[in-house]
Write a protein that holds these residues in place. Structure first.
Motif, PDB file in Angstrom:
ATOM      1  N   LEU A  85     -18.410  41.041   2.234  1.00 51.95           N
ATOM      2  CA  LEU A  85     -17.413  40.022   2.555  1.00 51.95           C
ATOM      3  C   LEU A  85     -17.447  38.870   1.558  1.00 51.95           C
ATOM      4  O   LEU A  85     -16.405  38.347   1.163  1.00 51.95           O
TER       5      LEU A  85
ATOM      6  N   ASP B  68     -14.392  37.890  -0.988  1.00 46.54           N
ATOM      7  CA  ASP B  68     -13.798  36.552  -1.034  1.00 46.54           C
ATOM      8  C   ASP B  68     -13.776  36.000  -2.452  1.00 46.54           C
ATOM      9  O   ASP B  68     -12.815  35.337  -2.855  1.00 46.54           O
TER      10      ASP B  68
ATOM     11  N   SER C 203     -11.125  31.152   8.458  1.00 44.61           N
ATOM     12  CA  SER C 203     -11.603  32.502   8.152  1.00 44.61           C
ATOM     13  C   SER C 203     -11.240  33.534   9.216  1.00 44.61           C
ATOM     14  O   SER C 203     -10.896  34.675   8.898  1.00 44.61           O
TER      15      SER C 203
ATOM     16  N   ASN D 280      -8.740  36.862   8.713  1.00 42.34           N
ATOM     17  CA  ASN D 280      -9.287  38.227   8.838  1.00 42.34           C
ATOM     18  C   ASN D 280      -8.886  38.864  10.160  1.00 42.34           C
ATOM     19  O   ASN D 280      -9.651  39.657  10.723  1.00 42.34           O
TER      20      ASN D 280
ATOM     21  N   LEU E 196      -9.006  42.719  10.384  1.00 40.62           N
ATOM     22  CA  LEU E 196     -10.361  43.257  10.432  1.00 40.62           C
ATOM     23  C   LEU E 196     -10.969  43.094  11.812  1.00 40.62           C
ATOM     24  O   LEU E 196     -11.643  43.991  12.326  1.00 40.62           O
TER      25      LEU E 196
ATOM     26  N   ILE F 110     -18.006  36.449   9.471  1.00 44.55           N
ATOM     27  CA  ILE F 110     -16.796  36.022   8.763  1.00 44.55           C
ATOM     28  C   ILE F 110     -16.896  34.571   8.300  1.00 44.55           C
ATOM     29  O   ILE F 110     -16.751  34.290   7.107  1.00 44.55           O
TER      30      ILE F 110
END
Length: 282
Positions: free
Chosen positions: A40, A44, A111, A115, A118, A129
């Protein structure tokens, strides 16, 4: 989380159940999914500079341009004192922890919403996250630090033994961003207005922190209240470690760390208590 065996099978599937205890934080699962955290963070970093003309150079250009503006406005025109050090180095040494904090807070605060796909498709610890979002700006901090070394050489600023404490002040900036980001990103799932508030909050927070000015300009009677801002200790400590400027107020630093700790613990508890509804609301 319980494990049950299937009939006539050697596999032991995992049955996922929501936390029933308020303080059942399940932090152990973060270590079990550490490889996902790495993925992750790397994602990013790549997404941030994808299809940009200068790529990762933005990590250097942004603080350098801000430093030049601060030098002209606050250093030349307003004549803000800089603890006897060249103002460009004085300002840039503060911009490093501040830019790291602001980027980490901005990314972690939005965040979960960013996401959403996901979160609704696969199980993993949701805490990863905002944790990944707060960690990714460390890459920018590293490249900006190389520029700071160049500035120190240019202005003949000799590093001090205090640089050994730099990781402490970086960690304080990181934990400050993560602590506030946990509250904001959790609230942002339900109240999308929070996403509009975050940039304004960061802008106002910068003026409430000693980025363009030394903390000594704040009147003594307001110092205790001023120290509740966790970035005061981080920025002043960063300057002291880099330039050997005025020694930071360790009592104020302790107050800042206490505020960060309480905010972080409360943020984790609030996040874990609320995460069972993320997939339904987001």
């Amino acid at each position: 989380m319980h494990r049950i065996a299937e009939p006539n099978s050697n596999r032991i599937p995992t049955l996922i159940q929501p936390q029933k205890r308020l303080f059942g934080l399940g932090l152990k699962s973060l270590w079990q999914y550490r490889e996902l955290l790495y993925f992750l963070v790397w994602r990013d970093v790549l997404v941030r500079y994808k299809q940009t003309a200068v790529g990762a150079s933005w990590a250097i250009l942004q603080p350098v341009l801000t430093m030049l503006i601060f030098t002209v406005i606050f250093g030349k025109l307003a004549k803000i004192p800089s603890d006897g050090k060249p103002y460009p180095v004085f300002a840039f040494a503060a911009l490093l922890p501040w830019n790291f904090f602001s980027q980490a807070l901005l990314r972690s605060g939005s965040s979960l919403v960013g996401n959403a796909n996901l979160i609704t498709k696969v199980y993993f610890p949701r805490l990863l996250i905002p944790l990944a979002a707060s960690t990714a700006p460390l890459v920018d901090l590293f490249f900006s630090f190389l520029v700071l070394i160049g500035l120190m050489l240019w202005y003949h600023v000799i590093p001090t033994w205090g640089m050994l404490f730099l990781p402490l002040f970086v960690a304080q900036s990181f934990l400050s961003a993560l602590a506030v980001g946990l509250w904001l990103t959790t609230l942002n799932v339900k109240y999308r207005d929070v996403g509009y508030v975050i940039p304004f909050l960061i802008q106002a927070w910068m003026y409430a922190s000693p980025v363009a000015y030394p903390a000594t300009l704040v009147p003594e009677k307001w110092r205790l209240l001023y120290s509740l801002n966790p970035m005061v200790g981080a920025i002043e400590g960063f300057r002291w470690a880099i330039m050997g400027s005025q020694r930071p107020d360790f009592a104020a630093l302790g107050i800042s760390l206490g505020v960060v700790s309480l905010t972080l613990v409360g943020g984790v508890v609030f996040f874990k208590y609320t995460e069972r509804t993320f997939a339904d609301i987001i």
